[in-house]
Structure formats: C-alpha cells, structure tokens
Design a protein around this motif. Structure first.
Motif, mmCIF file in Angstrom:
data_model
loop_
_atom_site.group_PDB
_atom_site.id
_atom_site.type_symbol
_atom_site.label_atom_id
_atom_site.label_comp_id
_atom_site.label_asym_id
_atom_site.label_seq_id
_atom_site.Cartn_x
_atom_site.Cartn_y
_atom_site.Cartn_z
ATOM 1 N N PRO A 115 -6.271 33.036 -9.372
ATOM 2 C CA PRO A 115 -6.591 31.790 -10.093
ATOM 3 C C PRO A 115 -5.961 31.743 -11.492
ATOM 4 O O PRO A 115 -5.481 30.694 -11.928
ATOM 5 C CB PRO A 115 -8.122 31.819 -10.183
ATOM 6 N N GLU A 116 -5.914 32.883 -12.160
ATOM 7 C CA GLU A 116 -5.361 32.899 -13.524
ATOM 8 C C GLU A 116 -3.863 32.573 -13.520
ATOM 9 O O GLU A 116 -3.332 32.066 -14.512
ATOM 10 C CB GLU A 116 -5.580 34.278 -14.179
ATOM 11 N N GLU A 117 -3.177 32.878 -12.412
ATOM 12 C CA GLU A 117 -1.750 32.567 -12.348
ATOM 13 C C GLU A 117 -1.526 31.056 -12.211
ATOM 14 O O GLU A 117 -0.515 30.522 -12.696
ATOM 15 C CB GLU A 117 -1.104 33.331 -11.181
ATOM 16 N N VAL A 118 -2.463 30.390 -11.551
ATOM 17 C CA VAL A 118 -2.383 28.920 -11.478
ATOM 18 C C VAL A 118 -2.771 28.322 -12.823
ATOM 19 O O VAL A 118 -2.100 27.417 -13.337
ATOM 20 C CB VAL A 118 -3.292 28.381 -10.355
ATOM 21 N N ALA A 119 -3.833 28.863 -13.419
ATOM 22 C CA ALA A 119 -4.273 28.354 -14.724
ATOM 23 C C ALA A 119 -3.145 28.463 -15.750
ATOM 24 O O ALA A 119 -2.954 27.565 -16.578
ATOM 25 C CB ALA A 119 -5.507 29.119 -15.203
ATOM 26 N N ALA A 120 -2.373 29.536 -15.689
ATOM 27 C CA ALA A 120 -1.268 29.711 -16.652
ATOM 28 C C ALA A 120 -0.251 28.579 -16.518
ATOM 29 O O ALA A 120 0.276 28.079 -17.525
ATOM 30 C CB ALA A 120 -0.595 31.066 -16.427
ATOM 31 N N ALA A 121 0.009 28.148 -15.286
ATOM 32 C CA ALA A 121 0.953 27.042 -15.073
ATOM 33 C C ALA A 121 0.349 25.723 -15.570
ATOM 34 O O ALA A 121 1.035 24.896 -16.171
ATOM 35 C CB ALA A 121 1.314 26.945 -13.593
ATOM 36 N N TYR A 155 0.544 25.633 -19.335
ATOM 37 C CA TYR A 155 1.914 25.312 -19.771
ATOM 38 C C TYR A 155 2.166 23.803 -19.685
ATOM 39 O O TYR A 155 2.654 23.177 -20.636
ATOM 40 C CB TYR A 155 2.950 26.075 -18.931
ATOM 41 N N LEU A 156 1.805 23.204 -18.529
ATOM 42 C CA LEU A 156 2.084 21.769 -18.348
ATOM 43 C C LEU A 156 1.300 20.904 -19.330
ATOM 44 O O LEU A 156 1.730 19.810 -19.697
ATOM 45 C CB LEU A 156 1.805 21.358 -16.895
ATOM 46 N N LEU A 157 0.132 21.387 -19.763
ATOM 47 C CA LEU A 157 -0.667 20.634 -20.740
ATOM 48 C C LEU A 157 -0.157 20.845 -22.168
ATOM 49 O O LEU A 157 -0.471 20.050 -23.060
ATOM 50 C CB LEU A 157 -2.135 21.084 -20.684
ATOM 51 N N SER A 158 0.600 21.903 -22.381
ATOM 52 C CA SER A 158 0.932 22.314 -23.754
ATOM 53 C C SER A 158 2.107 21.513 -24.317
ATOM 54 O O SER A 158 2.876 20.880 -23.586
ATOM 55 C CB SER A 158 1.275 23.806 -23.781
ATOM 56 N N ASP A 159 2.258 21.606 -25.616
ATOM 57 C CA ASP A 159 3.362 20.907 -26.289
ATOM 58 C C ASP A 159 4.723 21.423 -25.832
ATOM 59 O O ASP A 159 5.723 20.712 -25.934
ATOM 60 C CB ASP A 159 3.233 21.070 -27.804
ATOM 61 N N ALA A 160 4.769 22.663 -25.333
ATOM 62 C CA ALA A 160 6.046 23.214 -24.853
ATOM 63 C C ALA A 160 6.597 22.402 -23.682
ATOM 64 O O ALA A 160 7.796 22.419 -23.411
ATOM 65 C CB ALA A 160 5.862 24.673 -24.433
ATOM 66 N N ALA A 161 5.708 21.671 -22.995
ATOM 67 C CA ALA A 161 6.137 20.835 -21.866
ATOM 68 C C ALA A 161 6.249 19.371 -22.289
ATOM 69 O O ALA A 161 6.129 18.459 -21.470
ATOM 70 C CB ALA A 161 5.147 20.977 -20.706
ATOM 71 N N GLY A 162 6.517 19.142 -23.579
ATOM 72 C CA GLY A 162 6.494 17.791 -24.144
ATOM 73 C C GLY A 162 7.459 16.797 -23.503
ATOM 74 O O GLY A 162 7.235 15.587 -23.584
ATOM 75 N N PHE A 163 8.514 17.274 -22.846
ATOM 76 C CA PHE A 163 9.484 16.354 -22.208
ATOM 77 C C PHE A 163 9.379 16.444 -20.686
ATOM 78 O O PHE A 163 10.270 16.040 -19.963
ATOM 79 C CB PHE A 163 10.897 16.691 -22.689
#
Ligand SMILES: NC(=O)c1ccc[n+]([C@@H]2O[C@H](COP(=O)([O-])OP(=O)(O)OC[C@H]3O[C@@H](n4cnc5c(N)ncnc54)[C@H](O)[C@@H]3O)[C@@H](O)[C@H]2O)c1
Length: 254
Positions: free
Chosen positions: A223-229, A232-240
């Motif tokens: 589950p933690e490996e899915v949560a990590a993804a 990421y998608l929620l974070s500013d690093a995925a802004g585009f």
C-alpha cells in the motif's frame, strides 16, 4: 526530505483501510491536515489514530447527502480542501458480466464511478476558491486492460480512468489537476478478497499464484508504494501533470 503538504488540507475517502489508509498516513506524515471519510467507523478510527488532528466522517461514498455532509464538515472544522483522494471502492461480484443482477451493477457503479464524481463535485468548489487544487482518483490495472475474473469491476475502473482524463480537460485552465493511479495487485484486504472469490483455499492459492506470475517484478505491491505515487501526483512536483492514469503495478502492463 522537506514535507510537501504542510498545513494543506486533504480529503481522503475509503480512508478506513488499505490504500486510502496508507495515503492518508503518508499525507499526515508530510504535514497535511485531513478529512477522513469511510463507511467503516472502526477502520476510520484506526487510521485517524495515525493522523494527528484528522477529522472523521462516517458515510457512504455513493450518497450525495453523505458526501455533502463531509464537505460541510471539512469547511467548518478544517477549511478549504486543496487535495482530494477518492479511494473508496468495492470489488463487486466475481461473475461474468452477463450474470450480474441489476442491483449489483447499480451498486458497483454507484460506489466506484459515481462516488469519485460526487467527491469531485463537492470539493472542486473549494479548489476554485483557493485558486488551484489536485485530485488523485483510484483506477486499477483492471481499468486499463480487461480482467477475466472481474469484468464489471474492470469496466467500472475503466470508467474512472476516462472520468479522470475528461475532468482533467474540464478543469486544467482553473489550475485543478486531476490524475489517477492504476494499482496492480497490492497486498491487503481487497486482493485477499479477490483471491478468495476463486473458491476454496487451494483455488485461492492458485489464483494468487496466477496473479503473481503475471507481474514482471515477481511480487505484489505494498500500500505504501501506491501511496507514494498518489503523493507525487498531488504534489507541486507534478504541477504540469494532469489527465494521467499511472500504473503502479510492478511492470504488469509494461
Ligand atoms: N488493493 C488492490 O490490489 C487494488 C488494485 C487496484 C485498485 N484498487 C483500488 O484502490 C482503492 C482502495 O482499495 P483498497 O485495496 O484499499 O481496498 P480496501 O477494501 O482495503 O479499502 C476500501 C475502503 O473503502 C471503504 N468503502 C468501500 N465502499 C465504500 C462506500 N460506499 N462508502 C464509504 N467507504 C467505502 C471500505 O470501508 C474500506 O475502508 C479502491 O478504489 C480499489 O478499487 C485496489
């Protein structure tokens, strides 16, 4: 690593177990303030015990009234929700599609497809008030390729992938990003339940072995490996990044 979500408000449905729980805990560990929603009060309390300051709402993700209650609670007790993870989902009956009863079709699509739609409808107005936001929905590898065991579930998760893409188009100009993860087989209650649908313990073990053999990484995910993804998608690093259906599947769909 610097916490990515300090004081940001996030709502997670299906937070009482499995992937929703792991996502909620991951968000809390990085500073988010959480609204947790699930129909399972005990599971919700267990998750909340690991998420300091979390506010819990017990309800049905397929009920517009319950989701509206969650929205009002979040606004009153936390503030505007910037991040949304509609993770609540059900497996449904493991029968060929032509054998499903009408009520089984209705319940599966009400929880798995209408549910994330209702959550987005409730919380996108918050994101509009903030001026930006991010949603990470839960599809599945079974939403990107057919499943011989779970045909109706597969159809419902395919709908989530295209709901994600379509809504990403609706809201990109408002700076609201909408992506989804497509987990493969992940250790936890839902995978156990899907193996158990195969029959007795021998059939269950055989089903698990069949599923494992299809995964190039040679193992199920955590589950933690899915949560990590999701984080990421929620974070500013995925802004585009918006409109993406991201497999988290040990190479299953590669
Ligand atoms: N576990 C996997 O291998 C896997 C793989 C692909 C996709 N998914 C998807 O990930 C999501 C989370 O799955 P999981 O493995 O954590 O499952 P899970 O069964 O462990 O947890 C699901 C949670 O959602 C809650 N829930 C279910 N229906 C609800 C409803 N109508 N209203 C409110 N709460 C409800 C349950 O009470 C439970 O706490 C689901 O959408 C699932 O379809 C899971």
């Amino acid at each position: 690593m610097n916490p990515r979500f300090t004081n940001r408000i996030a709502a997670v449905t299906g937070a009482g177990s499995g992937l929703g729980r792991a996502t909620a805990i991951g968000l809390a560990q990085e500073g988010a303030r959480l609204l947790l929603f699930d129909r399972d009060e005990k599971g919700l309390a267990a998750t909340a015990s690991e998420c300091p300051g979390a506010v819990c709402v017990v309800g049905d993700a397929a009920s517009a009234a319950d989701v509206a209650r969650a929205e009002a609670t979040a606004r009153r007790e936390l503030g505007l929700v910037e991040l949304l993870v509609p993770a609540a989902g059900i497996l449904g009956p493991a029968k060929p599609a032509i054998e499903l009863e009408e009520e089984e079709w209705d319940r599966l699509f009400a929880v798995n497809v209408k549910g994330p739609g209702l959550a987005a409808r409730a919380f996108i107005p918050h994101m509009r008030e903030i001026g930006h936001g991010a949603i990470c929905m839960f599809s599945s590898t079974a939403g990107l390729s057919g499943s011989p065991f779970l045909s109706a579930y597969s159809a419902s998760k395919g709908a989530v992938a295209l709901l994600t893409r379509s809504m990403a188009l609706n809201h990109a100009a408002e700076r609201i990003r909408i992506n989804c993860v497509c987990p493969g087989t992940i250790n936890g209650p839902m995978s156990e339940a899907s193996f158990a649908l195969a029959g007795d313990s021998e059939a269950r073990d055989a089903r698990a072995a069949t599923m494992r053999a299809r995964i190039p990484a040679g193992r199920f995910g955590e589950p933690e490996e899915v949560a990590a993804a999701v984080l990421y998608l929620l974070s500013d690093a995925a802004g585009f990044t918006t409109g993406v259906a991201l497999p988290v599947d040990g190479g299953r769909l590669a």
